[in-house]
Design an enzyme around this catalytic site. Structure first.
Site, PDB file in Angstrom:
ATOM      1  N   GLY A   8       0.821  -1.203   0.000  1.00 38.62           N
ATOM      2  CA  GLY A   8       0.000   0.000   0.000  1.00 38.62           C
ATOM      3  C   GLY A   8       0.854   1.251   0.000  1.00 38.62           C
ATOM      4  N   ALA A  11      -0.652   7.528   1.787  1.00 32.11           N
ATOM      5  CA  ALA A  11       0.024   8.461   2.682  1.00 32.11           C
ATOM      6  C   ALA A  11       0.713   7.741   3.832  1.00 32.11           C
ATOM      7  CB  ALA A  11      -0.987   9.475   3.217  1.00 32.11           C
ATOM      8  N   ALA A 124      -1.266  12.633   7.649  1.00 33.50           N
ATOM      9  CA  ALA A 124      -0.453  12.752   6.441  1.00 33.50           C
ATOM     10  C   ALA A 124      -1.367  12.779   5.226  1.00 33.50           C
ATOM     11  CB  ALA A 124       0.532  11.589   6.334  1.00 33.50           C
ATOM     12  N   LYS A 175      -9.925   5.696  18.999  1.00 35.63           N
ATOM     13  CA  LYS A 175      -9.537   6.233  17.677  1.00 35.63           C
ATOM     14  C   LYS A 175     -10.744   6.235  16.736  1.00 35.63           C
ATOM     15  CE  LYS A 175      -7.108   7.651  14.185  1.00 35.63           C
ATOM     16  NZ  LYS A 175      -6.206   6.757  13.450  1.00 35.63           N
ATOM     17  N   SER A 244      -8.721  11.780   6.683  1.00 37.52           N
ATOM     18  CA  SER A 244      -8.339  11.074   5.455  1.00 37.52           C
ATOM     19  C   SER A 244      -9.541  10.738   4.584  1.00 37.52           C
ATOM     20  CB  SER A 244      -7.559   9.800   5.791  1.00 37.52           C
ATOM     21  OG  SER A 244      -8.342   8.915   6.570  1.00 37.52           O
ATOM     22  N   GLU A 256     -13.538   5.067   3.115  1.00 31.18           N
ATOM     23  CA  GLU A 256     -13.657   3.985   4.096  1.00 31.18           C
ATOM     24  C   GLU A 256     -14.912   4.185   4.969  1.00 31.18           C
ATOM     25  OE1 GLU A 256      -9.289   2.419   5.166  1.00 31.18           O
ATOM     26  OE2 GLU A 256      -9.671   4.472   5.820  1.00 31.18           O
TER      27      GLU A 256
END
Length: 290
Positions: A8, A11, A124, A175, A244, A256
């Site tokens: 993968g 980022a 990122a 998270k 993201s 996602e």
């Protein structure tokens, strides 16, 4: 020297590959669909570059000490093509993905004793293949067991803070509370600064309360104060940052959505817990991007 294959090139995959190759001195291979000449990561401390070995065909792969899967959750099938040729009995496979279903998603692909779930908090953004802006060095968190401690050792010499936790379930759901509430900014196309609006903050609190209820049913030790804590987390970030999934939507990439929000609806149904706010926002974002 430890051999590491990273599946993968997004980022997270590119950032981790660059740091492991440059600072930690490992033998790094990047498994990609399209080759890149080098990795260039703009970090908080300056630009770093790395030229890992590049593989574009699983038939070229050989077993390594570690495989780090950094694909999006919906790309598990694509990642699976690499696992068989890259793994042997002693290979460990770390899953650097969003969500709380690391083990479930790879149960049929990786032996339980070889799999290391990883919670990633490395802000990122990828601007082009092999080109990444890393906003913060960030953290990687794994279970506190021998495999987890071996994973942490990989990042010695890098500024990424890798560490273990005795309660991985709680860390994963905390998270997820951050990621799942990010659906608001994704839907209305606003960065983190919008959380300073009290109406938006209240909407985040509702989402986090739903996530917390489902997480506790799944065994996570989440406080009732979690909604306020997540709002405070967002407000402490740079106001121009985006999550993201938001970046994926702006770039026209798949999102996602199921791993970050749909999972709360699914597991809520399993436990008989209503999640109307998540159900509504998932439906709206699906309709908006259909």
């Amino acid at each position: 020297m430890t051999s590491i294959a990273i599946v993968g090139p997004g980022a997270i995959g590119a950032t981790v590959a660059a740091w492991l190759a440059q600072s930690a001195g490992h033998e790094v291979t990047l498994c990609v669909r399209t080759p890149v000449d080098q990795l260039v990561v703009a970090t908080p401390g300056g630009v770093i570059r790395a030229t890992p070995r590049i593989l574009t065909d699983p038939a070229q792969a050989r077993p390594v000490d570690w495989v780090l899967v950094a694909t999006k959750v919906y790309d598990v099938e694509a990642a699976a093509r690499w696992l068989a040729p890259l793994t042997a009995a002693e290979t460990r496979v770390a899953i650097l993905q969003n969500g709380v279903e690391h083990r479930t998603n790879f149960a049929a692909l990786v032996a339980p004793e070889q799999l290391v779930p990883v919670i990633v908090d490395i802000p990122a953004e990828r601007s082009a293949p092999g080109r990444v802006h890393q906003h913060r060095y960030g953290t990687l968190t794994v279970p506190d067991d021998p495999a987890g401690r071996a994973f942490v050792a990989l990042f010695e010499g890098t500024p990424i803070e890798a560490g273990t936790t005795p309660d991985f379930t709680t860390v994963a759901w905390r998270k997820l509370a951050i990621n799942s509430s990010g659906i608001i900014g994704t839907l209305i196309d606003k960065p983190f600064g919008i959380t300073r609006d009290e109406g938006v903050a209240d909407a985040i609190r509702v989402l986090v309360a739903e996530c917390g209820a489902v997480g506790r049913a799944e065994g996570a030790d989440l406080p009732e104060t979690l909604p306020d804590e997540i709002v405070a987390y967002y407000r402490a970030q740079a106001p121009e940052l985006r999550n993201s999934m938001h970046n994926d939507r702006l770039a026209g990439r798949p999102m996602e959505l199921d791993a970050r929000d749909g999972v709360i609806v699914r597991l809520g149904e399993k436990h008989g817990i209503a999640t109307p706010a998540h159900r509504m926002l998932v439906a709206l974002l699906k309709a908006a991007t259909a």
